[in-house]
Write a protein that holds these residues in place. Structure first.
Motif, short mmCIF file in Angstrom:
data_model
loop_
_atom_site.label_atom_id
_atom_site.label_comp_id
_atom_site.label_asym_id
_atom_site.label_seq_id
_atom_site.Cartn_x
_atom_site.Cartn_y
_atom_site.Cartn_z
N SER A 99 0.82 -1.22 0.00
CA SER A 99 0.00 0.00 0.00
C SER A 99 0.85 1.27 0.00
O SER A 99 0.33 2.36 -0.23
CB SER A 99 -0.92 0.01 1.22
N GLY A 100 2.13 1.13 0.27
CA GLY A 100 3.00 2.28 0.35
C GLY A 100 3.27 2.75 1.76
O GLY A 100 4.13 3.62 1.97
N LYS A 101 2.55 2.20 2.73
CA LYS A 101 2.80 2.57 4.11
C LYS A 101 4.18 2.06 4.54
O LYS A 101 4.59 0.95 4.18
CB LYS A 101 1.73 1.99 5.03
N ILE A 102 4.87 2.89 5.32
CA ILE A 102 6.22 2.56 5.77
C ILE A 102 6.14 2.23 7.25
O ILE A 102 5.96 3.12 8.09
CB ILE A 102 7.18 3.73 5.52
N TYR A 103 6.26 0.95 7.58
CA TYR A 103 6.19 0.51 8.97
C TYR A 103 7.57 0.55 9.58
O TYR A 103 8.55 0.06 8.98
CB TYR A 103 5.61 -0.90 9.06
N VAL A 104 7.67 1.13 10.79
CA VAL A 104 8.96 1.29 11.44
C VAL A 104 8.85 0.89 12.90
O VAL A 104 7.77 0.93 13.51
CB VAL A 104 9.47 2.75 11.34
#
Length: 944
Positions: A79-84
């Protein structure tokens, strides 16, 4: 010969090192440590940094923060979300309406008590529709905006995703597979409880490589782990490992704590070793990542490293003890290299490792060239010429400095060499090559001389020297010069031998020399071959038939010979070498179609044309940001951009560009065009910023292209926007203008009718008033006319009087002259003695004398003259008196006489003084008027 594994499918080369780019923390404005790396669909790179999330788009860096700042792990979802994950914090970044990275905390869903036990989030994984945030004590599973907790059996170390399966290492249970919320132990992995597993990589079907920090490498297969005995394992045991990555499915990248990284093949044989000595800024690699173009990124303990594995070029420089390279040659199983320090060599059959070139004793100094001629390797050195065999220097054949050496066509056993003093002949004797003699007749030479069998050709300063040897080869019998190839092409740039034909070149036009006609004939085929090539300085044919050409200050290209005899022009890849070639002493050593060595100012470049296809991918261009006063959109982060409209007051806009092209960022160029404003594309520029000011209202579309270092041009990136018109040019404003005009027309028409009625009355009154004013004006003008007539009559009368006065003055002057004559007569009569006359004569004489005296005494012309003079020159005398109030009447009379241009005698008679008295009066008048001795008195009076 050194074999390179899978040359078509793999870009990891055994020879040399790839290009390395180091980015310091001052470059990306973040912390020193970089623990994890990811790349989004657009090619942007993200680094989990101790100071936040670092984003790099190929042109510029940016940083996004989270609570507690430190980020240790990162994953990007489809989805393009950047999980950190960071220190007591985890969540994701999303793109807000302005295109900026906006952080959303997921850990806030935890209760305060649960959050106390969080610690660092070391790994983030995305598997199916779940996101895993792994700490040492727990793993937090995020799904559908809810969190569940997976407790560690004892304590988690790290976790890995392999073949779409998630594995955890527990310090008491070994490796475990996560299945449907449960942890299933893997057999035979409890042996790793006393160490940390930093990586799990697939080797082949059913085999997994386990990378431990301090116990080395293990192969896990069928429930059993065994040490992987190989070169790579020895390196890991010595330097400790922090994990690794697969590179192009054929190689393994292994990070180390102490000595950089190694790249090994699937058999564990080290192909490349890259550390601080070889150009990496730090020896501790915390993370590694292979980007979409198979280039390698390293998250270092201090900074970020980029390794350009996706290139046909590798380099052998200072870490191989090589300096400036002037020539190289493969001879009897050794690669020899001529440098400014001497000659070095390397066993061609062995792997090229650091410090693996050996120096040949006795060759210290400038080595200009290496030439393999008929089974003998000659070194052309600053101190002379000698042969080389088995890594040793032979005896010097001549102690003069040599630049070039060639065989004598049709004369086996003889060589001609270019040295510092001209040319020399060498002869092959039973004992070997020997110096024969220096050729007399010419004391200059050049490394790029050539011979066609009949002539020896040399180019110096645009002039071709044509030389012929005598039969004893001791001197040049003929030396002719040529300064043009035809009437249009002046000067000769280079001479070269291609396909055994000597060509002369100027402006990419190639000519051959006709011995019979003694002139140059253009070779249309060769000229056509170089038609679309930059204007070259010189070119030559390498050993396998390629034509290498050089242009500009330090740029090159290559016409690679195809199996059918044609040539393929390869230009753009060599742009990476621009500025690094050794000017005028360019060296190209083509061993075969996969091994071409190029001399550089700092070592050797190894070029493999077979890998050329891997670097010709099409780059992508992005409009990174769009700014107007008071607002900025990070459009490079946005997948969808709605209609952008900016007010007219914000019609100064700024664009920034980017391209996720990382191998040669210094060669990235942009071209742009603002449709609706620009008529054509801009010139290519390395500046990724463009501003426009005072745009008129209307629709615009920004178009941007990028060209990479290999000459490949991208498709244009597009951004449309609209500048609203100012309020006074808005459509509603025009409606208002129409209504205002209509109302104004009605109002003016109504008022006009009323004014017409009023004006008729006022017009009548005004006409009467104007009539009276006109009548009064006529009377006034008539009165003024009468006064003017009277004035003119008075002036006319004055003129007449003045005219009469002037006539009287003239008449008086005549009388004065007459009296003067009469006085002269009286003086002469005095000389006559009347006593000597008879009475009659005496009576007549006395009567005559009395008559003359009476005439003189009765004449008042003198007085009349003075009166008339004053009348005629009244204005002059008035001005004179005003300027010089102290002037006397007598002096005013003198000034008048002088103005009338009277002579001294005339003035003396009128003023009844002597001539000397006149001069004295003139002197006094000059003093009264304040005149210098050199100034003309009469001229001064006339100017008053």
């Amino acid at each position: 010969m050194l074999m390179i594994a899978n040359p078509v499918y793999s870009q990891v080369k055994h020879i040399g090192l790839p290009k390395i780019i180091n980015y310091k923390k001052s470059d990306y404005n973040g912390g020193s440590q970089n623990w994890d790396i990811a790349q989004d669909k657009k090619g942007n790179l993200y680094f989990a940094n101790t100071a936040g999330l670092i984003q790099f788009n190929g042109t510029s860096w940016s940083r996004a923060l989270i609570p507690n700042n430190t980020i240790r792990s990162i994953k990007i979802a489809e989805s393009g979300k950047i999980y950190v994950g960071g220190n007591n914090e985890f969540g994701y970044y999303d793109i807000d309406q302005k295109g900026s990275l906006a952080y959303h905390s997921i850990s806030k869903l935890l209760s305060p008590n649960s959050k106390k036990f969080m610690d660092f989030v070391w790994k983030v994984h995305i598997l199916n529709d779940e996101v895993f945030f792994q700490t040492f004590n727990r793993t937090y599973i995020y799904k559908n905006n809810k969190l569940t907790i997976l407790e560690a059996p004892n304590r988690f170390q790290f976790s890995f995703v392999l073949d779409n399966k998630l594995y955890f290492q527990d310090i008491s249970s070994g490796l475990m597979e996560y299945r449907n919320g449960r942890l299933i132990p893997l057999k035979g992995t409890q042996a790793f409880n006393n160490t940390e597993i930093w990586g799990m990589l697939p080797l082949s079907s059913g085999k997994v490589l386990l990378i431990t920090m301090d116990k080395g490498l293990f192969v896990y297969e069928n429930g059993k782990a065994s040490p992987w005995n190989c070169e790579a394992n020895t390196f890991v045991l010595k330097n400790n490992s922090l994990g690794g990555k697969l590179l192009n499915n054929n190689f393994i990248v292994l990070n180390s704590v102490l000595d950089g990284i190694i790249i090994c093949d699937l058999n564990g044989k080290i192909v490349q070793h890259i550390n601080n000595k070889k150009g990496l800024q730090n020896n501790t690699a915390l993370s590694s990542f292979v980007d979409a173009n198979n280039n390698l990124w390293l998250g270092l303990d201090n900074g970020i490293g980029f390794i350009n594995e996706n290139s046909p070029f590798t380099y052998l420089g200072s870490s191989y003890d090589l300096s400036t390279v002037y020539a190289s040659a493969l001879f009897h199983g050794n690669l020899y290299v001529a440098t400014n320090q001497g000659v070095f060599y390397h066993d061609w059959t062995k792997v090229f490792k650091e410090e693996s070139f050996r120096f040949i004793e006795g060759t210290t100094g400038q080595a200009w060239n290496l030439q393999d001629i008929d089974g003998d390797l000659f070194c052309l050195h600053n101190r002379g010429i000698f042969t080389i065999e088995n890594g040793k220097a032979g005896k010097f054949l001549d102690d003069r400095g040599y630049l070039g050496l060639k065989k004598m066509p049709g004369m086996p056993g003889y060589l001609i060499g270019a040295n510092y003093h001209g040319f020399a002949i060498f002869e092959k004797k039973p004992s070997g090559w020997a110096f024969k003699n220096q050729i007399e007749g010419l004391n200059m030479s050049d490394a790029k001389f050539t011979t066609d069998g009949k002539n020896i050709w040399l180019i110096r300063d645009g002039v071709a020297y044509q030389m012929k040897l005598t039969s004893d080869m001791k001197r040049f019998s003929v030396i002719a010069t040529h300064d043009k190839l035809n009437n249009k092409l002046k000067g000769i740039t280079s001479v070269q031998q291609i396909n055994n034909i000597v060509y002369f070149q100027t402006d990419n036009h190639f000519f051959t020399y006709s011995q019979s006609d003694d002139n140059f004939i253009e070779d249309k085929k060769m000229t056509a071959l170089f038609k679309s090539i930059p204007k070259i300085r010189n070119c030559f044919e390498d050993k396998i038939g390629n034509i290498c050409y050089f242009y500009g200050d330090s740029s090159m290209g290559m016409l690679i010979k195809q199996p059918n005899g044609s040539y393929k022009n390869v230009l753009s890849p060599f742009s990476t070498l621009t500025g690094d070639l050794v000017y005028y002493f360019e060296s190209i050593n083509a061993i075969d179609n996969s091994n071409i060595f190029i001399g550089l100012t700092e070592g050797l470049a190894h070029y493999d044309p077979q890998l050329q296809h891997i670097s010709t991918f099409e780059p992508k261009a992005f409009i990174r940001s769009f700014s107007s006063p008071g607002d900025t959109l990070i459009t490079g982060n946005m997948d969808r951009i709605d209609d952008i409209t900016i007010p007219y007051r914000s019609n100064n806009v700024k664009f920034t560009f980017s391209s996720p092209t990382y191998d040669n960022p210094e060669n990235i160029k942009f071209s742009y065009k603002l449709k609706g404003f620009d008529d054509k594309w801009s010139n290519w520029t390395g500046v990724p910023v463009k501003e426009y000011t005072n745009l008129r209202e209307g629709d615009y579309q920004m178009q941007v292209k990028v060209i990479n270092s290999y000459g490949v041009v991208s498709k244009p990136a597009l951004l449309s926007f609209t500048v609203s018109p100012p309020f006074y040019r808005h459509i509603l404003a025009y409606v208002f203008y129409v209504l205002l005009i209509a109302f104004s027309f009605f109002y003016i028409r109504r008022n006009t009718r009323m004014k017409i009625r009023k004006n008729k009355y006022y017009e009548t009154m005004e006409q009467r008033r104007l009539y009276l004013e006109k009548e009064t004006k006529i009377r006034q003008e008539q009165l003024e006319l009468e006064k003017e007539i009277e004035r003119l009559k008075n002036e006319q009368l004055k003129v007449k009087i003045l005219t009469k006065d002037k006539e009287l003055v003239n008449n008086s002057l005549q009388v004065v002259k007459k009296n003067k004559v009469l006085n002269d007569i009286i003086q002469k009569l005095k000389d006559i003695d009347p006593e000597s006359m008879d009475e009659g004569a005496k009576s007549r004489f006395n009567k005559l004398h009395k008559t003359i005296n009476k005439e003189i005494n009765s004449d008042k012309s003198w007085n009349n003259l003075e009166k008339h003079i004053r009348n005629v020159h009244f204005d002059f005398l008035k001005r004179l008196k005003e300027r010089f109030p102290a002037i006397t009447p007598r002096e005013m009379d003198l000034a008048t006489y002088l103005l009338m241009n009277m002579s001294t005698k005339e003035i003396a008679e009128i003023m009844n003084i002597s001539d000397g008295g006149v001069e004295l009066a003139r002197y006094r008048l000059r003093k009264k008027l304040g005149l210098e001795r050199k100034e003309n008195l009469t001229g001064f009076l006339m100017s008053i």
